[in-house]
Enzyme design. Structure first.
Site, PDB file in Angstrom:
ATOM      1  N   HIS A  50       0.834  -1.220   0.000  1.00 50.95           N
ATOM      2  CA  HIS A  50       0.000   0.000   0.000  1.00 50.95           C
ATOM      3  C   HIS A  50       0.865   1.265   0.000  1.00 50.95           C
ATOM      4  O   HIS A  50       0.553   2.249   0.679  1.00 50.95           O
ATOM      5  CB  HIS A  50      -0.959   0.013   1.197  1.00 50.95           C
ATOM      6  CG  HIS A  50      -1.918  -1.136   1.211  1.00 50.95           C
ATOM      7  ND1 HIS A  50      -3.018  -1.201   0.387  1.00 50.95           N
ATOM      8  CD2 HIS A  50      -1.926  -2.286   1.938  1.00 50.95           C
ATOM      9  CE1 HIS A  50      -3.674  -2.331   0.611  1.00 50.95           C
ATOM     10  NE2 HIS A  50      -3.025  -3.011   1.542  1.00 50.95           N
TER      11      HIS A  50
ATOM     12  N   TYR B 208       1.285  -5.137  11.112  1.00 57.04           N
ATOM     13  CA  TYR B 208       1.109  -3.709  10.878  1.00 57.04           C
ATOM     14  C   TYR B 208       1.893  -2.855  11.881  1.00 57.04           C
ATOM     15  O   TYR B 208       2.678  -1.984  11.474  1.00 57.04           O
ATOM     16  CB  TYR B 208      -0.378  -3.345  10.893  1.00 57.04           C
ATOM     17  CG  TYR B 208      -1.091  -3.586   9.596  1.00 57.04           C
ATOM     18  CD1 TYR B 208      -1.177  -4.874   9.055  1.00 57.04           C
ATOM     19  CD2 TYR B 208      -1.693  -2.553   8.896  1.00 57.04           C
ATOM     20  CE1 TYR B 208      -1.835  -5.103   7.862  1.00 57.04           C
ATOM     21  CE2 TYR B 208      -2.355  -2.774   7.697  1.00 57.04           C
ATOM     22  CZ  TYR B 208      -2.422  -4.052   7.187  1.00 57.04           C
ATOM     23  OH  TYR B 208      -3.073  -4.265   5.995  1.00 57.04           O
TER      24      TYR B 208
END
Length: 478
Positions: free
Chosen positions: A54, A343
């Site tokens: 991303h 994450y």
């Protein structure tokens, strides 16, 4: 004449201090201009590592408003009370390629929302499809690498993708969807996004429901008629520009928040595993043999303000599915469990150990609580086979998607998907192409035949001596 106040006003320099700026750079004993040294030091360090996935993205601010009473299934403070509003920031992104890649690449698209609730930050980390390529987190690095650039040529190489897909049939469902027009036709304003995972919404008495929630664009499905975006093909930032300019002129994009609910006692009866991220919660389209899990609208997200500084307000944003608030808990989904580690770990590498102290993360109220409801026993247990093993559902969901396309969209929509697949398969060596056909034979004999005929026709055309597209030395390899 005495100097005036303006003459005495110090200048802010790159050290962060207010003092006059000197211009001398060196003396006989070496450098002495600390401001030049500081400017160079800052320049050398002003970039941070880009996101592992991303990387290409944009963002905007907005607010979320509760539009329906869902207190019968929810005890989350942010969602209690019709009309209650919560400020938020949203980031849109592509997935696999680097920061300078095109918005329109055939790729998954991300939409992450950080809600600044009174009980801390709550992150919705979503994709534009309600399912994924894998259900075993150990496969994630290989899956991402298979969709990136060839390590030798630095070119996109579909052979790497097909090598992965044929060895991991759970990826077939997502692969078909990605190669349809759903894989390319979008703008950020018309993008719908799905958390994909099952979460638990927990009530004060300890009971809970499995839920899947998503944001449906109020502008309707992306290009319902199957048309492509009317954009400049030479502009890699067309979706970013479209979002920014729309907000600037007051044309605020909005999304309706929906939730699907499954009682844990009913989960084993659904005919598929709700913890398997390669499958979606059926909204009534397909698979036709499985129960429909209806959605329930409960809120509206509106983006109404652009950022002022992209680097500090978007590039430094840090999302994680582990950022939860009291009343919501993760399920046993293995991919979700892995993401809750990966994450924050990626953010510690990318932003540093103090990334939680960034201004966008600060709240007047503390983000750590002991308010979460507790429960001691399961009302029902969702069990799974070994996550790495193929299952008939891996082929069933892909088969049903292929078969429903003419009804769900159009025959032309299905035909374009087959054409896109053929173009992607054809550059591969014969052994890999055969493996692809054999894999799709387990999905649909008709689809396998169409892929074989279409891809081999492309191969034959390129092999002609007079073909302008005849393969040259250095063609795509496995």
């Amino acid at each position: 004449m005495a100097p005036n106040a303006a003459d005495k006003c110090p200048v802010m320099n790159n050290t962060g201090e207010k003092c006059p700026v000197m211009s001398s750079s060196t003396q006989s004993r070496g450098p002495r201009d600390i401001y030049t040294l500081e400017a160079l030091s800052h320049f050398n360090r002003e970039k941070i590592p880009e996101r592992a996935v991303h990387a290409k993205g944009t963002g905007a601010y907005g607010e979320f408003e509760v539009t329906a009473d869902i207190s019968d299934i929810c005890n989350i403070d942010m969602l209690l009370g019709v009309g209650k509003k919560t400020q938020c920031v949203t980031r849109f992104s592509t997935t696999g390629l680097e920061r300078g890649s095109s918005d329109g690449v055939r790729d998954l698209k991300g939409m992450a929302v950080k809600f600044f609730t009174e009980q801390g930050d709550w992150d919705w980390v979503s994709l534009n499809f309600p399912f994924f390529f894998i259900r075993d987190p150990a496969k994630f690095p290989d899956m991402i690498h298979s969709q990136r650039r060839d390590p030798q040529t630095n070119l996109l190489n579909p052979n790497m993708t097909w090598d992965f897909v044929t060895k991991n049939p759970e990826a077939l469902h997502m692969t078909l969807l990605q190669h349809s027009d759903f894989g390319t036709m979008f703008t950020w304003r018309t993008l719908s996004s799905y958390v994909g995972h099952a979460f638990k919404w927990v009530m004060p008495d300890g009971s809970f429901k499995y839920v899947h929630f998503f944001l449906a664009s109020d502008r309707g499905p992306n290009f319902t008629d199957g048309s492509t975006a009317k954009v400049d093909p030479n502009d890699p930032d067309f979706a970013t520009k479209d979002l920014f300019e729309a907000i600037e002129r007051g044309d605020y994009p909005s999304w309706t928040a929906n939730v699907q609910v499954v009682d844990p006692k009913d989960a084993p009866k659904l005919g598929f595993n709700i913890l398997d991220l390669t499958k979606h919660w059926n909204l009534g389209t397909y698979p036709k043999g499985l129960d429909t899990i209806p959605s329930r609208p409960f809120g509206k997200l509106t983006l109404n303000r652009n950022v002022k500084d992209y680097f500090s307000e978007v590039e430094k944003l840090a999302f994680s599915p582990s950022n939860l608030v009291p009343g919501v808990e993760p399920s046993e989904d293995p991919i979700l469990q892995a993401r809750m580690f990966a994450y924050p770990d990626a953010q510690r590498y990318r932003l540093g150990i103090d990334h939680l102290k960034a201004p966008l993360r600060r709240k007047e109220t503390a983000c750590q609580h002991d308010l979460g409801p507790e429960f001691e026993k399961w009302l029902s247990q969702v069990t799974s086979e070994a996550w790495s093993h193929p299952h008939e559902d891996d082929y069933k969901f892909a088969r049903e998607y292929y078969e429903v396309l003419p009804e769900f969209r159009s025959q032309e929509f299905q035909d374009r998907m087959v054409e896109n697949l053929c173009k992607s398969i054809a550059p591969g060596p014969e052994e890999l192409r055969k493996r692809v056909y054999d894999t799709f034979e387990l999905v649909s004999s008709e689809l396998a035949r169409r892929l074989r005929e279409g891809a081999e026709a492309i191969v034959a055309e390129k092999a002609r001596p007079d073909s302008p597209s005849r393969a040259q030395p250095g063609q795509l390899r496995l």
